[in-house]
Design a protein around this motif. Sequence first.
Motif, PDB file in Angstrom:
ATOM      1  N   PRO A  31       0.050  -8.914   0.419  1.00 11.62           N
ATOM      2  CA  PRO A  31      -0.588  -7.876  -0.112  1.00 11.62           C
ATOM      3  C   PRO A  31       0.013  -6.488   0.523  1.00 11.62           C
ATOM      4  O   PRO A  31       0.558  -6.687   1.813  1.00 11.62           O
ATOM      5  CB  PRO A  31      -1.980  -8.070   0.135  1.00 11.62           C
ATOM      6  N   PRO A  32      -0.121  -5.467  -0.280  1.00 11.84           N
ATOM      7  CA  PRO A  32       0.378  -4.126   0.327  1.00 11.84           C
ATOM      8  C   PRO A  32      -0.563  -3.714   1.427  1.00 11.84           C
ATOM      9  O   PRO A  32      -1.885  -4.143   1.503  1.00 11.84           O
ATOM     10  CB  PRO A  32       0.188  -3.402  -1.028  1.00 11.84           C
ATOM     11  N   ILE A  33      -0.216  -2.428   1.948  1.00 13.26           N
ATOM     12  CA  ILE A  33      -0.767  -1.803   3.215  1.00 13.26           C
ATOM     13  C   ILE A  33      -1.236  -0.316   2.601  1.00 13.26           C
ATOM     14  O   ILE A  33      -0.014  -0.184   2.075  1.00 13.26           O
ATOM     15  CB  ILE A  33      -0.141  -2.073   4.403  1.00 13.26           C
ATOM     16  N   LYS A  34      -2.427  -0.179   2.661  1.00 13.70           N
ATOM     17  CA  LYS A  34      -2.539   1.304   2.021  1.00 13.70           C
ATOM     18  C   LYS A  34      -1.864   2.462   3.272  1.00 13.70           C
ATOM     19  O   LYS A  34      -2.573   2.342   4.256  1.00 13.70           O
ATOM     20  CB  LYS A  34      -4.010   1.585   1.765  1.00 13.70           C
ATOM     21  N   VAL A  35      -0.901   3.145   2.784  1.00 10.50           N
ATOM     22  CA  VAL A  35      -0.457   4.193   3.847  1.00 10.50           C
ATOM     23  C   VAL A  35      -1.211   5.503   3.537  1.00 10.50           C
ATOM     24  O   VAL A  35      -1.092   6.351   4.338  1.00 10.50           O
ATOM     25  CB  VAL A  35       0.962   4.069   3.824  1.00 10.50           C
ATOM     26  N   THR A  36      -1.370   5.626   2.457  1.00 13.85           N
ATOM     27  CA  THR A  36      -2.409   7.159   2.252  1.00 13.85           C
ATOM     28  C   THR A  36      -3.424   6.632   1.187  1.00 13.85           C
ATOM     29  O   THR A  36      -3.599   5.428   0.488  1.00 13.85           O
ATOM     30  CB  THR A  36      -1.598   8.082   1.447  1.00 13.85           C
ATOM     31  N   GLY A  37      -4.022   7.577   0.448  1.00  9.65           N
ATOM     32  CA  GLY A  37      -5.093   7.027  -0.325  1.00  9.65           C
ATOM     33  C   GLY A  37      -4.548   6.535  -1.579  1.00  9.65           C
ATOM     34  O   GLY A  37      -5.180   5.865  -2.486  1.00  9.65           O
ATOM     35  N   THR A  38      -3.370   7.106  -1.967  1.00  2.00           N
ATOM     36  CA  THR A  38      -2.904   6.498  -3.385  1.00  2.00           C
ATOM     37  C   THR A  38      -1.423   5.845  -3.140  1.00  2.00           C
ATOM     38  O   THR A  38      -0.852   5.340  -4.311  1.00  2.00           O
ATOM     39  CB  THR A  38      -2.512   7.828  -4.193  1.00  2.00           C
ATOM     40  N   ALA A  39      -0.988   5.555  -2.034  1.00  2.24           N
ATOM     41  CA  ALA A  39       0.269   4.846  -1.890  1.00  2.24           C
ATOM     42  C   ALA A  39       0.233   3.646  -1.092  1.00  2.24           C
ATOM     43  O   ALA A  39      -0.521   3.599   0.135  1.00  2.24           O
ATOM     44  CB  ALA A  39       1.225   5.883  -1.070  1.00  2.24           C
ATOM     45  N   SER A  40       0.664   2.712  -1.490  1.00  3.07           N
ATOM     46  CA  SER A  40       0.700   1.478  -0.706  1.00  3.07           C
ATOM     47  C   SER A  40       2.207   1.059  -0.553  1.00  3.07           C
ATOM     48  O   SER A  40       3.237   1.385  -1.235  1.00  3.07           O
ATOM     49  CB  SER A  40       0.099   0.217  -1.944  1.00  3.07           C
ATOM     50  N   ARG A  41       2.390   0.417   0.520  1.00  6.55           N
ATOM     51  CA  ARG A  41       3.839  -0.009   1.007  1.00  6.55           C
ATOM     52  C   ARG A  41       3.603  -1.711   1.628  1.00  6.55           C
ATOM     53  O   ARG A  41       2.390  -1.900   1.953  1.00  6.55           O
ATOM     54  CB  ARG A  41       4.159   0.808   1.861  1.00  6.55           C
ATOM     55  N   TRP A  42       4.605  -2.261   1.786  1.00  6.00           N
ATOM     56  CA  TRP A  42       4.711  -3.541   2.124  1.00  6.00           C
ATOM     57  C   TRP A  42       5.900  -3.546   3.206  1.00  6.00           C
ATOM     58  O   TRP A  42       6.584  -2.870   3.309  1.00  6.00           O
ATOM     59  CB  TRP A  42       5.128  -4.762   1.141  1.00  6.00           C
ATOM     60  N   PRO A  43       5.359  -4.212   4.318  1.00  6.37           N
ATOM     61  CA  PRO A  43       6.072  -4.442   5.594  1.00  6.37           C
ATOM     62  C   PRO A  43       7.366  -5.308   5.128  1.00  6.37           C
ATOM     63  O   PRO A  43       7.253  -6.170   4.586  1.00  6.37           O
ATOM     64  CB  PRO A  43       5.475  -5.016   6.648  1.00  6.37           C
ATOM     65  N   GLN A  44       8.634  -4.666   5.331  1.00  6.21           N
ATOM     66  CA  GLN A  44       9.699  -5.438   4.756  1.00  6.21           C
ATOM     67  C   GLN A  44      10.044  -6.637   5.540  1.00  6.21           C
ATOM     68  O   GLN A  44      10.414  -7.776   4.992  1.00  6.21           O
ATOM     69  CB  GLN A  44      10.927  -4.421   5.181  1.00  6.21           C
ATOM     70  N   ALA A  45       9.507  -6.664   6.759  1.00  2.71           N
ATOM     71  CA  ALA A  45       9.530  -8.295   7.298  1.00  2.71           C
ATOM     72  C   ALA A  45       8.653  -9.205   6.728  1.00  2.71           C
ATOM     73  O   ALA A  45       9.099 -10.493   6.767  1.00  2.71           O
ATOM     74  CB  ALA A  45       9.009  -8.020   9.052  1.00  2.71           C
ATOM     75  N   ALA A  46       7.460  -8.549   6.113  1.00  2.00           N
ATOM     76  CA  ALA A  46       6.684  -9.846   5.318  1.00  2.00           C
ATOM     77  C   ALA A  46       7.344 -10.374   4.072  1.00  2.00           C
ATOM     78  O   ALA A  46       7.300 -11.330   3.597  1.00  2.00           O
ATOM     79  CB  ALA A  46       5.129  -9.140   5.050  1.00  2.00           C
ATOM     80  N   ILE A  47       8.133  -9.215   3.452  1.00  2.00           N
ATOM     81  CA  ILE A  47       8.745  -9.656   2.167  1.00  2.00           C
ATOM     82  C   ILE A  47      10.026 -10.557   2.468  1.00  2.00           C
ATOM     83  O   ILE A  47      10.261 -11.463   1.715  1.00  2.00           O
ATOM     84  CB  ILE A  47       9.070  -8.484   1.338  1.00  2.00           C
ATOM     85  N   THR A  48      10.780 -10.387   3.617  1.00  2.00           N
ATOM     86  CA  THR A  48      11.685 -11.331   4.015  1.00  2.00           C
ATOM     87  C   THR A  48      11.456 -12.546   4.352  1.00  2.00           C
ATOM     88  O   THR A  48      11.967 -13.400   3.966  1.00  2.00           O
ATOM     89  CB  THR A  48      12.682 -10.418   5.135  1.00  2.00           C
ATOM     90  N   GLN A  49      10.254 -12.541   5.148  1.00  2.00           N
ATOM     91  CA  GLN A  49       9.731 -13.749   5.405  1.00  2.00           C
ATOM     92  C   GLN A  49       9.221 -14.726   4.075  1.00  2.00           C
ATOM     93  O   GLN A  49       9.872 -15.769   4.166  1.00  2.00           O
ATOM     94  CB  GLN A  49       8.445 -13.624   6.375  1.00  2.00           C
TER      95      GLN A  49
END
Length: 66
Positions: A31-49
């Motif tokens: 799942p993504p991580i909320k970095v602001t109220g409207t922006a979500s991002r994924w840890p690159q390491a999690a996607i690589t794994q």
Amino acid sequence: MKFINQSEVCSKCGLGKSTMYKLISEGKFPPPIKVTGTASRWPQAAITQWTTERMAEAGYAVEVQP
């Protein structure tokens, strides 16, 4: 730690946005991580794994990073 956005995730995994969110809801994709109220991002390491694990399941010789 580097974070990537949804379009980068889809590009790296070869998934469409709808498929990616379906897999997230099924607990089969990081799942993504909320970095602001409207922006979500994924840890690159999690996607690589995740991609490395899918390749290994498909029988490709891959080096799994700890």
